[in-house]
Design a protein around this motif. Sequence first.
Motif, PDB file in Angstrom:
ATOM      1  N   UNK A 149     -16.078  38.972  -1.137  1.00  0.00           N
ATOM      2  CA  UNK A 149     -15.157  39.886  -1.724  1.00  0.00           C
ATOM      3  C   UNK A 149     -14.189  39.018  -2.729  1.00  0.00           C
ATOM      4  N   UNK A 150     -14.783  38.865  -3.705  1.00  0.00           N
ATOM      5  CA  UNK A 150     -14.013  37.835  -4.771  1.00  0.00           C
ATOM      6  C   UNK A 150     -12.729  38.655  -5.024  1.00  0.00           C
ATOM      7  N   UNK A 151     -12.249  39.716  -5.289  1.00  0.00           N
ATOM      8  CA  UNK A 151     -10.903  40.349  -5.701  1.00  0.00           C
ATOM      9  C   UNK A 151      -9.984  40.050  -4.654  1.00  0.00           C
ATOM     10  N   UNK A 152     -10.788  39.887  -3.342  1.00  0.00           N
ATOM     11  CA  UNK A 152      -9.709  39.583  -2.087  1.00  0.00           C
ATOM     12  C   UNK A 152      -9.544  38.458  -1.607  1.00  0.00           C
ATOM     13  N   UNK A 153      -9.895  37.353  -2.198  1.00  0.00           N
ATOM     14  CA  UNK A 153     -10.199  35.974  -1.850  1.00  0.00           C
ATOM     15  C   UNK A 153      -9.024  35.221  -1.448  1.00  0.00           C
ATOM     16  N   UNK A 154      -7.766  35.781  -1.792  1.00  0.00           N
ATOM     17  CA  UNK A 154      -6.477  35.361  -1.035  1.00  0.00           C
ATOM     18  C   UNK A 154      -6.578  35.552   0.337  1.00  0.00           C
ATOM     19  N   UNK A 155      -7.355  36.386   0.917  1.00  0.00           N
ATOM     20  CA  UNK A 155      -7.423  36.879   2.421  1.00  0.00           C
ATOM     21  C   UNK A 155      -8.611  35.853   2.903  1.00  0.00           C
ATOM     22  N   UNK A 156      -9.124  35.327   2.312  1.00  0.00           N
ATOM     23  CA  UNK A 156     -10.365  34.294   2.804  1.00  0.00           C
ATOM     24  C   UNK A 156     -10.012  33.374   4.061  1.00  0.00           C
ATOM     25  N   UNK A 157      -9.109  32.520   3.508  1.00  0.00           N
ATOM     26  CA  UNK A 157      -8.857  31.603   4.247  1.00  0.00           C
ATOM     27  C   UNK A 157      -8.126  31.976   5.763  1.00  0.00           C
ATOM     28  N   UNK A 158      -7.271  33.030   5.716  1.00  0.00           N
ATOM     29  CA  UNK A 158      -6.594  33.776   6.835  1.00  0.00           C
ATOM     30  C   UNK A 158      -7.715  34.297   7.765  1.00  0.00           C
ATOM     31  N   UNK A 159      -8.560  35.006   7.129  1.00  0.00           N
ATOM     32  CA  UNK A 159      -9.604  35.843   7.853  1.00  0.00           C
ATOM     33  C   UNK A 159     -10.617  34.673   8.423  1.00  0.00           C
ATOM     34  N   UNK A 160     -10.761  33.687   7.945  1.00  0.00           N
ATOM     35  CA  UNK A 160     -11.982  32.495   8.062  1.00  0.00           C
ATOM     36  C   UNK A 160     -11.212  31.723   9.648  1.00  0.00           C
ATOM     37  N   UNK A 161      -9.870  31.544   9.539  1.00  0.00           N
ATOM     38  CA  UNK A 161      -9.033  31.139  10.530  1.00  0.00           C
ATOM     39  C   UNK A 161      -9.395  32.099  11.828  1.00  0.00           C
ATOM     40  N   UNK A 162      -9.250  33.385  11.666  1.00  0.00           N
ATOM     41  CA  UNK A 162      -9.622  34.325  12.733  1.00  0.00           C
ATOM     42  C   UNK A 162     -10.920  34.228  13.205  1.00  0.00           C
ATOM     43  N   UNK A 163     -11.950  34.088  12.145  1.00  0.00           N
ATOM     44  CA  UNK A 163     -13.215  34.052  12.634  1.00  0.00           C
ATOM     45  C   UNK A 163     -13.396  32.879  13.895  1.00  0.00           C
ATOM     46  N   UNK A 164     -12.809  31.748  13.257  1.00  0.00           N
ATOM     47  CA  UNK A 164     -12.919  30.532  13.979  1.00  0.00           C
ATOM     48  C   UNK A 164     -12.350  30.650  15.159  1.00  0.00           C
ATOM     49  N   UNK A 165     -11.170  31.354  15.384  1.00  0.00           N
ATOM     50  CA  UNK A 165     -10.616  31.696  16.839  1.00  0.00           C
ATOM     51  C   UNK A 165     -11.273  32.507  17.761  1.00  0.00           C
ATOM     52  N   UNK A 166     -12.064  33.368  16.859  1.00  0.00           N
ATOM     53  CA  UNK A 166     -13.090  34.356  17.759  1.00  0.00           C
ATOM     54  C   UNK A 166     -13.905  33.470  18.213  1.00  0.00           C
ATOM     55  N   UNK A 167     -14.435  32.436  17.458  1.00  0.00           N
ATOM     56  CA  UNK A 167     -15.547  31.723  18.178  1.00  0.00           C
ATOM     57  C   UNK A 167     -14.943  30.650  19.185  1.00  0.00           C
ATOM     58  N   UNK A 168     -13.889  30.169  18.748  1.00  0.00           N
ATOM     59  CA  UNK A 168     -13.492  29.110  19.769  1.00  0.00           C
ATOM     60  C   UNK A 168     -12.958  29.775  21.119  1.00  0.00           C
ATOM     61  N   UNK A 169     -12.485  31.048  21.256  1.00  0.00           N
ATOM     62  CA  UNK A 169     -11.783  31.707  22.578  1.00  0.00           C
ATOM     63  C   UNK A 169     -12.712  32.812  22.929  1.00  0.00           C
ATOM     64  N   UNK A 170     -13.965  33.135  22.290  1.00  0.00           N
ATOM     65  CA  UNK A 170     -14.748  34.138  22.818  1.00  0.00           C
ATOM     66  C   UNK A 170     -15.020  33.752  24.534  1.00  0.00           C
ATOM     67  N   UNK A 171     -14.902  34.806  25.274  1.00  0.00           N
ATOM     68  CA  UNK A 171     -15.030  34.184  26.881  1.00  0.00           C
ATOM     69  C   UNK A 171     -16.420  33.802  27.051  1.00  0.00           C
TER      70      UNK A 171
END
Length: 596
Positions: A149-171
């Motif tokens: 989603x190139x026109x929304x690339x400003x959100x890529x980094x925060x959402x990537x951190x969200x993805x990492x937290x989902x992976x790190x904390x998933x039960x």
Amino acid sequence: MLSEQDTASTTATTPAKAASLYFDGLLASRWAILLFLLLGILPGIGCLTAPLLMGYDDNWVTRDNPLIVHGLSSIGKQFMKPFGPVNAVGFETGHWAPLTYLSFALDHLIFDGGGDFTPWVLRLITGVYHGVCGWLVFLLAQRLLTSAQRNQSGLAAPLAFFVALIFLFHPTVCESVCWVVERNNVLPALFGLWSVYVFTGDDDGEPGWGRMFCAFLLLLLSQLFKASGVIWWPVMVGWDFLLLRGKVSTKIARATLLLLPVLLSLYVIRRSHADTIMPPLGEGWLDRGMHSVALQLRYFGLLVWPVDLSAFYHVSPVQYGWFTAPFCAILAGTTAVLILLLRMGMSWRHIGLYLLWIAAAVAPMINPLVITSFPLQDRYLYPATPAFGLLLAQATLLLVARYQSSSQAAAVGRYTCLGAAALCALFLVGSISRSFAWRDQQTLFSNAARNQPDSAFGHSYFATNCFFASQDVRDAQQARRLQQIALAEHKKAIACDDFERLPWPFHYVLEQARLSFMLGELDRGRELCLRVADGRPERATESGTKVLALKYLAFDAKQQKDLKAAREFADRALALAPDDAELRAMSADINREMKK
């Protein structure tokens, strides 16, 4: 002067820009990885100081680890195990995870000085490896979301951190982080993620042959930690064919090169296996194939709603086959989610990649060609969890983009942030809570029996654990209470429809018989021993179980003064174990009494 729409747009994009600046700074900071290392430790914090689960495979990577028993110089021999003249079975010979064994041996050498094992150190280091995996997921997610989603690339980094937290904390990651032996799940994922990261590159273009060679080596290392590293090959091939431009012939050449380590692992798996292979129990090929598809959906449901966690759960076709309530619910839910994502504008190529990623992670574990009772374990979802996080993140990206120019943009942004934070916090609480179940085997299996009441595995292992615990208790009343719990759990296990699909079902039948004799249920004990003695040969002979059952029957018949039956049972046992000195002595004693 700004119009109302321009003002709303500016208000909506300002938080995104601020978040982008923050997370871009996080990515650029050399200290950022320390944050991920600390976060990786959290899912296992509840059992950090717990003892090793020696009766649950931890012994194979600690006190029975060939690189600890025989020394680091035996690493070459460990590498060559699958290539010997005889097929290998069992952990020491058949469980080919040489680099994982080596990592435990080095930990033991460095931190324990060759003395007793320090469980918290082993778990802490595995948590650190889990944190590194989270860092790689963050980098990969940022790359994927930026290109999606190139026109929304400003959100890529925060959402990537969200993805990492989902992976790190998933039960579901707790099993991989808390269970010491399951470092052999974390390390293949670490090098697999690294391989995917190198393969995809920063330029969003085709990988050159230099980059291909590095990805090849990392993929090979992933499989040297454990053959489950094969799952990263279809992820890279899917990324190549679905997202990258270029000639099909070149893509096929890249896929073929990366296939070479996979062929090595397939050869190793064919030559050696650590686990018991359960034969089909009457199901046809079609039934097994259908059941494997049903379980794929079951795993997807566990990603979305991780409440049905287990220590280890054998699933029979009756429980999760076609047209059962769980299957239909998960199928309907999955279909609805996919339709919604497509209608929101998510590319089918990205959806295809994420679904392939999830399927590739669990497919080797539910192979319909080999077994018909599939082991359902949380750890199988460990490498699949990033794809689930990416699906959520990309859907969020589309949602924010849809409302970017409206007056509701600020509210949507706030609610999105709150929802993401709440989900991560919920997963973290769930994973920490789950980690407390790994404090000891009795807690773990009682938890499994409670969460999976229809599975024989949880009940039978909880029963066995209580039975052995009763032998270590000096208080006779407490010992009897543990034996009663064990007998009750064994009865629940034998009533489950997947009991026959356990690796050693007659072992548990015999243990229940022994408990029945000890607690005065003599008729029940005799009935169970006869069930083992007359059972199907391929099941009843496991680990001498049939011989033991006949021994118990001979001894009981002798006590009841039924010498003819005692002799018959003793003779049948001797036919199976002619060198058993105790049996020969019992048979001679029975013969003497019959002559009197």
